[in-house]
Design a protein around this motif. Structure first.
Motif, PDB file in Angstrom:
ATOM      1  N   ALA A 249       0.832  -1.206   0.000  1.00  0.00           N
ATOM      2  CA  ALA A 249       0.000   0.000   0.000  1.00  0.00           C
ATOM      3  C   ALA A 249       0.860   1.247   0.000  1.00  0.00           C
ATOM      4  N   GLU A 250       2.001   1.190   0.694  1.00  0.00           N
ATOM      5  CA  GLU A 250       2.899   2.348   0.750  1.00  0.00           C
ATOM      6  C   GLU A 250       3.464   2.672  -0.626  1.00  0.00           C
ATOM      7  N   GLU A 251       3.841   1.642  -1.393  1.00  0.00           N
ATOM      8  CA  GLU A 251       4.379   1.872  -2.738  1.00  0.00           C
ATOM      9  C   GLU A 251       3.322   2.507  -3.640  1.00  0.00           C
ATOM     10  N   LEU A 252       2.102   2.004  -3.597  1.00  0.00           N
ATOM     11  CA  LEU A 252       1.040   2.551  -4.430  1.00  0.00           C
ATOM     12  C   LEU A 252       0.693   3.969  -4.000  1.00  0.00           C
ATOM     13  N   GLU A 253       0.635   4.208  -2.711  1.00  0.00           N
ATOM     14  CA  GLU A 253       0.314   5.542  -2.209  1.00  0.00           C
ATOM     15  C   GLU A 253       1.379   6.551  -2.633  1.00  0.00           C
ATOM     16  N   LYS A 254       2.656   6.171  -2.530  1.00  0.00           N
ATOM     17  CA  LYS A 254       3.749   7.058  -2.927  1.00  0.00           C
ATOM     18  C   LYS A 254       3.659   7.407  -4.407  1.00  0.00           C
ATOM     19  N   SER A 255       3.384   6.400  -5.246  1.00  0.00           N
ATOM     20  CA  SER A 255       3.285   6.635  -6.678  1.00  0.00           C
ATOM     21  C   SER A 255       2.096   7.524  -7.012  1.00  0.00           C
ATOM     22  N   LEU A 256       0.953   7.248  -6.393  1.00  0.00           N
ATOM     23  CA  LEU A 256      -0.252   8.019  -6.681  1.00  0.00           C
ATOM     24  C   LEU A 256      -0.093   9.470  -6.239  1.00  0.00           C
ATOM     25  N   ARG A 257       0.523   9.678  -5.091  1.00  0.00           N
ATOM     26  CA  ARG A 257       0.757  11.048  -4.630  1.00  0.00           C
ATOM     27  C   ARG A 257       1.733  11.785  -5.543  1.00  0.00           C
ATOM     28  N   ALA A 258       2.788  11.075  -5.970  1.00  0.00           N
ATOM     29  CA  ALA A 258       3.807  11.705  -6.807  1.00  0.00           C
ATOM     30  C   ALA A 258       3.241  12.164  -8.140  1.00  0.00           C
ATOM     31  N   VAL A 259       2.348  11.358  -8.715  1.00  0.00           N
ATOM     32  CA  VAL A 259       1.819  11.689 -10.035  1.00  0.00           C
ATOM     33  C   VAL A 259       0.626  12.629  -9.945  1.00  0.00           C
ATOM     34  N   SER A 260      -0.251  12.413  -8.981  1.00  0.00           N
ATOM     35  CA  SER A 260      -1.482  13.208  -8.909  1.00  0.00           C
ATOM     36  C   SER A 260      -1.303  14.516  -8.155  1.00  0.00           C
ATOM     37  N   GLY A 261      -0.356  14.550  -7.209  1.00  0.00           N
ATOM     38  CA  GLY A 261      -0.219  15.721  -6.363  1.00  0.00           C
ATOM     39  C   GLY A 261      -1.274  15.816  -5.282  1.00  0.00           C
ATOM     40  N   VAL A 262      -2.049  14.750  -5.084  1.00  0.00           N
ATOM     41  CA  VAL A 262      -3.123  14.725  -4.090  1.00  0.00           C
ATOM     42  C   VAL A 262      -2.684  13.856  -2.915  1.00  0.00           C
ATOM     43  N   ASP A 263      -2.911  14.341  -1.706  1.00  0.00           N
ATOM     44  CA  ASP A 263      -2.516  13.606  -0.499  1.00  0.00           C
ATOM     45  C   ASP A 263      -3.560  12.536  -0.159  1.00  0.00           C
ATOM     46  N   VAL A 264      -3.590  11.509  -0.975  1.00  0.00           N
ATOM     47  CA  VAL A 264      -4.496  10.406  -0.719  1.00  0.00           C
ATOM     48  C   VAL A 264      -3.798   9.379   0.172  1.00  0.00           C
ATOM     49  N   GLU A 265      -4.585   8.523   0.766  1.00  0.00           N
ATOM     50  CA  GLU A 265      -4.045   7.448   1.588  1.00  0.00           C
ATOM     51  C   GLU A 265      -4.631   6.129   1.115  1.00  0.00           C
ATOM     52  N   VAL A 266      -3.775   5.166   0.798  1.00  0.00           N
ATOM     53  CA  VAL A 266      -4.203   3.831   0.396  1.00  0.00           C
ATOM     54  C   VAL A 266      -4.344   3.004   1.670  1.00  0.00           C
ATOM     55  N   THR A 267      -5.556   2.661   1.998  1.00  0.00           N
ATOM     56  CA  THR A 267      -5.816   1.951   3.256  1.00  0.00           C
ATOM     57  C   THR A 267      -5.898   0.436   3.090  1.00  0.00           C
ATOM     58  N   ALA A 268      -6.094  -0.030   1.862  1.00  0.00           N
ATOM     59  CA  ALA A 268      -6.147  -1.476   1.615  1.00  0.00           C
ATOM     60  C   ALA A 268      -5.887  -1.727   0.139  1.00  0.00           C
ATOM     61  N   VAL A 269      -5.266  -2.861  -0.166  1.00  0.00           N
ATOM     62  CA  VAL A 269      -4.969  -3.252  -1.549  1.00  0.00           C
ATOM     63  C   VAL A 269      -5.671  -4.570  -1.836  1.00  0.00           C
ATOM     64  N   HIS A 270      -6.559  -4.570  -2.819  1.00  0.00           N
ATOM     65  CA  HIS A 270      -7.280  -5.793  -3.197  1.00  0.00           C
ATOM     66  C   HIS A 270      -6.543  -6.565  -4.285  1.00  0.00           C
ATOM     67  N   THR A 271      -5.963  -5.860  -5.242  1.00  0.00           N
ATOM     68  CA  THR A 271      -5.163  -6.480  -6.300  1.00  0.00           C
ATOM     69  C   THR A 271      -4.281  -5.406  -6.900  1.00  0.00           C
ATOM     70  N   ALA A 272      -3.053  -5.783  -7.273  1.00  0.00           N
ATOM     71  CA  ALA A 272      -2.122  -4.786  -7.799  1.00  0.00           C
ATOM     72  C   ALA A 272      -1.078  -5.453  -8.681  1.00  0.00           C
ATOM     73  N   THR A 273      -0.560  -4.688  -9.640  1.00  0.00           N
ATOM     74  CA  THR A 273       0.484  -5.182 -10.523  1.00  0.00           C
ATOM     75  C   THR A 273       1.382  -4.031 -10.944  1.00  0.00           C
ATOM     76  N   ARG A 274       2.619  -4.360 -11.266  1.00  0.00           N
ATOM     77  CA  ARG A 274       3.537  -3.404 -11.885  1.00  0.00           C
ATOM     78  C   ARG A 274       3.658  -3.730 -13.364  1.00  0.00           C
ATOM     79  N   PHE A 275       3.989  -2.722 -14.157  1.00  0.00           N
ATOM     80  CA  PHE A 275       4.257  -2.972 -15.567  1.00  0.00           C
ATOM     81  C   PHE A 275       5.258  -1.949 -16.078  1.00  0.00           C
ATOM     82  N   THR A 276       5.837  -2.248 -17.225  1.00  0.00           N
ATOM     83  CA  THR A 276       6.760  -1.332 -17.885  1.00  0.00           C
ATOM     84  C   THR A 276       6.356  -1.211 -19.346  1.00  0.00           C
ATOM     85  N   ASP A 277       7.161  -0.476 -20.105  1.00  0.00           N
ATOM     86  CA  ASP A 277       6.914  -0.349 -21.544  1.00  0.00           C
ATOM     87  C   ASP A 277       7.950  -1.135 -22.344  1.00  0.00           C
ATOM     88  N   ASN A 278       8.549  -2.150 -21.743  1.00  0.00           N
ATOM     89  CA  ASN A 278       9.420  -3.062 -22.477  1.00  0.00           C
ATOM     90  C   ASN A 278       8.674  -3.579 -23.698  1.00  0.00           C
TER      91      ASN A 278
END
Length: 492
Positions: A249-278
């Motif tokens: 949740a901390e990784e997702l929250e950090k990314s979302l805050r960095a891109v959106s500029g909104v101080d949101v808090e991720v309180t639970a993660v139901h499903t998540a994935t990382r991806f690249t442009d490889n």
């Protein structure tokens, strides 16, 4: 026949082979279907492929469930979501709006009910195909990982963590990090990644301050919705240090805050994935008795929702050709047309996703280009063009013949007996549709293609169609019918 991988591509291919009487087993390393959030839509060619196997009602039900879920995320009083192609998605995070789409464009004509289906998730697709495979008697062995293999002129000996298996053919549908591709030694050139992307379904505190849909910010791109809790972020800080590390949740929250500029808090993660442009693609999809399909053959970023659909297209193109080869009824060179027909489309998808990455970059040059593309998309012509490309209705194979239908997905004609053209492809055979212009004496191998005689009131000038099992038109009037029959179906 052994297929490695029980994702959408592997399951679709297994069903196509099982439908034509090929003994096939699917080996999947995961013990249960993967619940991780992935693709969220299907294109018109994918919906047509399901329709031609009698599976469209299942897709329609799945889309209804998806719309009901997404509707709960819309503001109070918002109009209901509409089915594709009006629900056309985005290009590089630039949304395509329904009011600018020209539904009269000829590219969308005669798509039938499949043209109204698109908002279906990968998990829904996999569930439909798994049930179809079970109905066909195709075994899917979960919790069995392919560890290696030895191929010779007669077949392939496949090693697994449960022992060895022997088969005439092996198809790698085992994803972007394909064991089959690596062991076989397929060349896999392409371009390296420059982004880290996250997609997740989470619970948020402060999420009401996020914009809905796709949002462009000074630091990247993010998306919020269309289903409750779904977020996606794109950061241009290079690929992740460890793709396999657990996503917190901390990784997702950090990314979302960095891109959106909104101080949101991720309180639970139901499903998540990382991806690249490889972005990489095998130079050929076949080496001897080993073949690749889906992400094993090509990888790219998920933008535009092409990956799931590209894999389904691979499976439908390969299935009937491989079945004919197994049964000893394939015309010379038939299996070679798999790479010849599918590789160019895979290369286009890689470039289509690369272009979107270029538009997403936060540097001044990319943002200037983005403004130009936004202006183009904000026109009826622009929105309709991008919708055609995303929906897949533009696909055409380079087949012999001058008729504009040749090489394209067959129109879903409504025949005089009330049936649709798609109804006559359920058993996986091809179709010679005689609408009054097919000369007598054409020798169609009835174990590979059926002959249907009918009329079509809406197309009185069309003499007939020869349709391959994958729904591609191979003949549409004039000379060359005999040649087309023998080219694709051989002799009786």
């Amino acid at each position: 026949m052994i297929i490695s991988g029980a994702g959408p591509t592997g399951l679709m291919l297994a069903c196509e082979l099982g439908l034509r009487g090929v003994r096939v087993v699917v080996l999947e390393r995961l013990a249960e279907p993967d619940p991780t959030i992935k693709a969220g839509s299907v294109t018109v060619p994918t919906a047509e492929a399901f329709d031609r196997r009698g599976l469209l009602p299942r897709l329609v039900d799945a889309q209804r469930e998806s719309f009901e879920l997404a509707q709960r995320f819309l503001p109070a009083g918002a109009p209901p979501m509409t089915p594709p192609p009006k629900f056309a998605g985005h290009f590089g995070g630039i949304r395509l709006t329904a009011d600018l789409f020209d539904a009269t464009d000829p590219a969308f004509a005669d798509r039938g009910p499949a043209g109204d289906v698109g908002f279906v998730s990968q998990q829904q697709v996999e569930a439909i195909l798994a049930e179809h495979a079970a109905a066909l008697g195709v075994p899917v062995r979960r919790g069995v990982a392919v560890t290696g293999f030895d191929a010779d002129d007669a077949g392939v000996t496949v090693g697994t963590d449960r022992g060895e298996l022997r088969a005439a053919w092996l198809v790698g549908c085992d994803g972007g990090r394909s064991t089959v591709r690596k062991v076989a030694g397929f060349d896999f050139p392409g371009t390296p990644p420059e982004i880290t992307g996250h997609q997740a379904v989470v619970e948020l505190r402060g999420g009401e301050r996020l914009g809905r849909g796709w949002q462009t910010t000074p630091t990247g791109i993010y998306a919020h919705g269309p289903v409750p809790g779904r977020v996606l972020t794109v950061e241009f800080d290079g690929p992740p240090a460890d793709r396999d590390a657990p996503i917190t949740a901390e990784e997702l929250e950090k990314s979302l805050r960095a891109v959106s500029g909104v101080d949101v808090e991720v309180t639970a993660v139901h499903t998540a994935t990382r991806f690249t442009d490889n972005a990489r693609q095998a130079t050929t999809y076949r080496l001897g008795r080993v073949l690749l399909a889906g992400d094993a053959a090509h990888v790219h970023s998920p933008f535009g929702g092409q990956g799931l659909n590209l894999g389904i297209g691979d499976a439908v193109n390969l299935g009937w050709k491989l079945a004919a080869t197994v049964h000893g009824r394939a015309p010379d060179g038939l299996l070679d047309t798999y790479t010849a027909e599918r590789h160019p489309l895979g290369a286009w998808v890689l470039d289509w996703t690369r272009a979107q990455i270029a538009l997403m970059r936060p540097d001044p040059h990319a943002r200037a280009l983005r403004g130009v593309v936004e202006d183009l998309i904000a026109t009826t012509t622009g929105t309709t063009h991008f919708t055609k490309m995303i929906s897949g209705v533009w696909h055409r194979l380079d087949l012999p013949g001058d008729h504009p239908l040749i090489g394209r997905s067959a129109p879903d004609l409504v025949l005089s007996d009330g049936s649709r053209l798609a109804d006559h492809l359920h058993d996986g055979r091809g179709l010679l549709l005689d609408l009054g212009g097919v000369r007598s004496g054409v020798d169609v191998p009835d174990d590979r293609a059926r002959l249907v005689t009918a009329t079509c009131p809406t197309h009185p000038d069309l003499p007939g169609l020869l349709v391959r099992p994958d729904g591609v038109v191979a003949w549409a009037g004039g000379d060359g019918l005999d040649t087309a029959v023998t080219t694709w179906f051989g002799t009786a």
